[in-house]
Design a protein around this motif. Sequence first.
Motif, PDB file in Angstrom:
ATOM      1  N   UNK A  49       0.834  -1.208   0.000  1.00  0.00           N
ATOM      2  CA  UNK A  49       0.000   0.000   0.000  1.00  0.00           C
ATOM      3  C   UNK A  49       0.868   1.258   0.000  1.00  0.00           C
ATOM      4  N   UNK A  50       1.959   1.243   0.749  1.00  0.00           N
ATOM      5  CA  UNK A  50       2.868   2.397   0.753  1.00  0.00           C
ATOM      6  C   UNK A  50       3.465   2.604  -0.632  1.00  0.00           C
ATOM      7  N   UNK A  51       3.902   1.522  -1.274  1.00  0.00           N
ATOM      8  CA  UNK A  51       4.498   1.660  -2.598  1.00  0.00           C
ATOM      9  C   UNK A  51       3.469   2.143  -3.625  1.00  0.00           C
ATOM     10  N   UNK A  52       2.256   1.631  -3.571  1.00  0.00           N
ATOM     11  CA  UNK A  52       1.191   2.092  -4.480  1.00  0.00           C
ATOM     12  C   UNK A  52       0.917   3.573  -4.246  1.00  0.00           C
ATOM     13  N   UNK A  53       0.888   3.999  -2.987  1.00  0.00           N
ATOM     14  CA  UNK A  53       0.662   5.407  -2.680  1.00  0.00           C
ATOM     15  C   UNK A  53       1.758   6.278  -3.297  1.00  0.00           C
ATOM     16  N   UNK A  54       3.006   5.875  -3.117  1.00  0.00           N
ATOM     17  CA  UNK A  54       4.119   6.661  -3.640  1.00  0.00           C
ATOM     18  C   UNK A  54       4.120   6.708  -5.166  1.00  0.00           C
ATOM     19  N   UNK A  55       3.948   5.556  -5.789  1.00  0.00           N
ATOM     20  CA  UNK A  55       3.987   5.493  -7.249  1.00  0.00           C
ATOM     21  C   UNK A  55       2.804   6.236  -7.880  1.00  0.00           C
ATOM     22  N   UNK A  56       1.619   6.069  -7.323  1.00  0.00           N
ATOM     23  CA  UNK A  56       0.451   6.760  -7.877  1.00  0.00           C
ATOM     24  C   UNK A  56       0.565   8.269  -7.687  1.00  0.00           C
ATOM     25  N   UNK A  57       1.273   8.689  -6.636  1.00  0.00           N
ATOM     26  CA  UNK A  57       1.502  10.115  -6.436  1.00  0.00           C
ATOM     27  C   UNK A  57       2.298  10.737  -7.559  1.00  0.00           C
ATOM     28  N   UNK A  58       3.221   9.985  -8.123  1.00  0.00           N
ATOM     29  CA  UNK A  58       4.004  10.465  -9.269  1.00  0.00           C
ATOM     30  C   UNK A  58       3.170  10.394 -10.549  1.00  0.00           C
ATOM     31  N   UNK A  59       2.456   9.304 -10.722  1.00  0.00           N
ATOM     32  CA  UNK A  59       1.716   9.090 -11.969  1.00  0.00           C
ATOM     33  C   UNK A  59       0.472   9.965 -12.096  1.00  0.00           C
ATOM     34  N   UNK A  60       0.021  10.566 -11.011  1.00  0.00           N
ATOM     35  CA  UNK A  60      -1.160  11.434 -11.085  1.00  0.00           C
ATOM     36  C   UNK A  60      -0.822  12.865 -11.505  1.00  0.00           C
ATOM     37  N   UNK A  61       0.473  13.182 -11.561  1.00  0.00           N
ATOM     38  CA  UNK A  61       0.886  14.552 -11.860  1.00  0.00           C
ATOM     39  C   UNK A  61       0.392  15.018 -13.216  1.00  0.00           C
ATOM     40  N   UNK A  62      -0.113  16.236 -13.254  1.00  0.00           N
ATOM     41  CA  UNK A  62      -0.557  16.828 -14.521  1.00  0.00           C
ATOM     42  C   UNK A  62       0.439  17.862 -15.040  1.00  0.00           C
ATOM     43  N   UNK A  63       1.462  18.138 -14.249  1.00  0.00           N
ATOM     44  CA  UNK A  63       2.497  19.093 -14.670  1.00  0.00           C
ATOM     45  C   UNK A  63       3.835  18.703 -14.037  1.00  0.00           C
ATOM     46  N   UNK A  64       4.889  19.310 -14.511  1.00  0.00           N
ATOM     47  CA  UNK A  64       6.219  19.003 -13.973  1.00  0.00           C
ATOM     48  C   UNK A  64       6.377  19.626 -12.584  1.00  0.00           C
ATOM     49  N   UNK A  65       7.437  19.248 -11.907  1.00  0.00           N
ATOM     50  CA  UNK A  65       7.754  19.848 -10.611  1.00  0.00           C
ATOM     51  C   UNK A  65       9.257  20.016 -10.513  1.00  0.00           C
ATOM     52  N   UNK A  66       9.675  20.855  -9.583  1.00  0.00           N
ATOM     53  CA  UNK A  66      11.103  21.087  -9.371  1.00  0.00           C
ATOM     54  C   UNK A  66      11.558  20.273  -8.169  1.00  0.00           C
ATOM     55  N   UNK A  67      12.510  19.387  -8.403  1.00  0.00           N
ATOM     56  CA  UNK A  67      13.056  18.527  -7.358  1.00  0.00           C
ATOM     57  C   UNK A  67      13.905  19.381  -6.424  1.00  0.00           C
TER      58      UNK A  67
END
Length: 124
Positions: A49-67
């Motif tokens: 569940x933690x891994x799904x949460x983390x991965x889906x958080x990246x895949x839901x992005x609609x725009x870029x972000x600054x690391x």
Amino acid sequence: NMSIGTVVIPLTVVRYLWKFFRPSVPYPADLSGPKKNIAHLAHEMFYLVIFVMLLSGVLMLTHSYRFFWLIDIPNPINDASINGFFFDVHRASCAGVAVMLILHLAAVAKHQLIDKRNIISRML
């Protein structure tokens, strides 16, 4: 949030893989086989569940972000319907992590306070 998630994703993978290479801490002798299996399953589900949460958080992005305000990271998927799907998955998995955390803390309290097993020393 995204910068921290970007760091935590590989750390989560490394932490999961590390458990296969370190010595296993034995369960208390008086813990029955089915309870050991339930504990093992619960821990595996927690990782999932933690891994799904983390991965889906990246895949839901609609725009870029600054690391950490240094490097532009583009969003991996540019389809609004797919991003929306992963947003729903992210929400559900966040709720799942919260439920799993509450259950985990309740189990620790039960084993430590009611059953008088020193489960905290096993966790550390």
